[in-house]
Design an enzyme around this catalytic site. Sequence first.
Site, PDB file in Angstrom:
ATOM      1  N   SER A 561       0.739  -1.595  -0.181  1.00 19.01           N
ATOM      2  CA  SER A 561       0.224  -0.242   0.291  1.00 19.01           C
ATOM      3  C   SER A 561       1.160   1.272   0.326  1.00 19.01           C
ATOM      4  O   SER A 561       1.444   1.294  -0.896  1.00 19.01           O
ATOM      5  CB  SER A 561      -0.619   0.055   1.320  1.00 19.01           C
ATOM      6  OG  SER A 561      -2.004   0.797   1.202  1.00 19.01           O
ATOM      7  N   HIS A 676      -8.488  -4.059  -1.161  1.00 19.76           N
ATOM      8  CA  HIS A 676      -7.638  -3.923  -0.790  1.00 19.76           C
ATOM      9  C   HIS A 676      -6.337  -4.439   0.074  1.00 19.76           C
ATOM     10  O   HIS A 676      -4.768  -4.643   0.307  1.00 19.76           O
ATOM     11  CB  HIS A 676      -7.254  -2.180  -0.434  1.00 19.76           C
ATOM     12  CG  HIS A 676      -6.017  -1.593   0.152  1.00 19.76           C
ATOM     13  ND1 HIS A 676      -5.034  -1.277  -0.922  1.00 19.76           N
ATOM     14  CD2 HIS A 676      -5.355  -1.717   1.330  1.00 19.76           C
ATOM     15  CE1 HIS A 676      -4.275  -0.801  -0.269  1.00 19.76           C
ATOM     16  NE2 HIS A 676      -4.378  -0.724   1.335  1.00 19.76           N
TER      17      HIS A 676
END
Length: 705
Positions: A561, A676
């Site tokens: 991320s 995600h």
Amino acid sequence: MIARLALATALAFASSPALAQETDAEDPYIWLEEIQGERALEQVREWNADTEAVLTATPEYPVARAWAKQILDDDRQIAMPDAIQGDMVTNLWRDADNPRGLWRIASLDSYMAGAPEWRTLIDVDQLGRDEGESWVWHGANCLAPDYERCLISLSPGGTDADVVREFDVTTGTFVEGGFTLPEAKSNVAWFDEDTLFVGTDEGEGSLTDSGYPRLVKLWERGTDFTSARQIAEGEQTDVSISGFSVLDGDTRWRFIRRGPSFWTANYSLVRDNGSAVPLPLPEDAEFEAVLDGHVIAKLNSPLTTRNRQAEAGWLVAWPLQDVLDGKPAEPFVVFSPSETQAVEEVATSENTLWVKVLDDVSGKLIEVRPGYPGWFNRDMDLPDNSTIQIANTTGTGDTVFVTIESMLTPPTLWAVPGDGAAKRIASVPAQFDASRFTVEQRFATSKDGTRVPYYLARPKGVEGPLPTLIHAYGGFRAAQTPKYLTAEPYRSGPLSLFWLESGNAYVLANIRGGGEYGPRWHEDALREKRQNSFDDFHAVADDLVAQRLATPGKIAASGRSNGGVLVGAVANQRPDLYGAIISGSPLIDMRRYNKLLAGASWMAEYGNPDVPEDWAFMREWSPYQNMQPDPDYPAVFYYLSTLDDRVHPGHARKAAAKLEAFGQPFYYREAIEGGHSVGADREEDAKRAAMLLAFLNREIGDEAE
């Protein structure tokens, strides 16, 4: 893909104007941002197939995949107390037979006795089969103090967007005609038993530039949502706005949070009629809890209080009734960490504020209680040099549940009462022979002289340099603490354990940008200071080399991320030092990140690339813009999900296309589901762990060329 193209081709590309990519028109790979575009998906399928063909053919892959699946599905895991609901406890249980999970409930007494008697409320796998949906559990918000009605959030495939439905715990069924919201990035919370705070996608004007709700409405039971009453709104440029409530004894306090940026918020106290009065919290303070009629916040800048000057990182309280009565609400200090400490977690039980601090990254639990003339605190007697996490607290009585673990010690769940001795509730059995390894905390010196801690795990008794995997994050105040080696931070199963078992070294680096030492540790890597986090990472790698623990070119950098910015930057800056890069769900193109999905919400962290002064410093380290053809550039493994609606898959796709044009080696795995978090289930996590092990062995292992 993995093979190199002719260097002449790469150099020709490098000399073209496209390398600068200062405008969208100069980006030849912008078509890969079309998430479900057929051309883009065809390219993804080709890269996926190429990667799988190479890595799944390695001898270690089937063994690692099976071992990872066995560890991830081990039914001896701790049934964590996801919520304490009066005299009951709920848990989401996932195993081989229930990959999406069983949401279940048991009495708190049976749970505390170590023999919970579970009743299944929702079988997520069966619900998905019945409804023809790939449901992923995203949580339950149950209305205190009865906890009979819950708002269930389910994601189709693992995206951040949820479907919300009302559920009746007593009957074990969804409420017919109850509150229901279609798929969206909604903010939903209970106002009372017949009213909700709701912010959701209502079409044009209802969302911020970041893609989150801009309006807060009160929706009454039995009415159409179109009749919901608006009580607050934010600006288009805000991150989001939401309403929520907190039960403090018998009092339900209600609030609205408006976030102008990722790191600022304006809070208001909401009256029973829906009107609101502003809270006097500083805009950069973090709302932590409500206890004894006080709102408690963590400061990120100094504040003068009625009992002393408070510094950044301290906990301060304001009396809520004074706010409602229109009186000056004077703040006072309730807890002040030491120079080496940082407040990481805060939770409340009936009469106690529980504070988990990091002390040189080691966890400590502190009990804080209201009193006169000031609140008092005491350290709880728990193991030193461990990672401690608050799992939950009881609403009645003063017991906190915490897990305690280290890289070599499996997690144990403890019930810690305000009075009396801590009680062991459950523990994960050892899943490897810890006596074969050593773990030590070391410190490197960064470019500006900052002392940077890191944890080094190695096989016991081995001398000299080893192939080394370094993982870090370095952003958003998120501290990285050492976890048991079967549950490390890659969303990829037990990769670090596999790497150590193969005779290599693993490092967890506590670089700036996180919260390891409080606000200052984060602020030292914000915006124009971002290079500090990269320098810290280089410093850890250089320290390992200087101590003859690692060798340049035999070091892998891993980040996920925000960590994608990190590993992309360090690869560009020191290709001599790193031989492999693991980049998960990564941010890479910082020129366009604020235009992609939730990217606009992070401009307070990185800067606004549309502002020339900001882009001037961002351009220095933005991974995408600084990629260059280099025969010594480290091989990269990108892993991500098509359904990630937080960090756009276009980041990794475009970086992979660039490397392909350069003729540089890369590996690519884009899962269709998972959002995600990448893997929607543990089968995908196990595959990824095995492929990443094969990748590391191939690129920096002792057998690598």
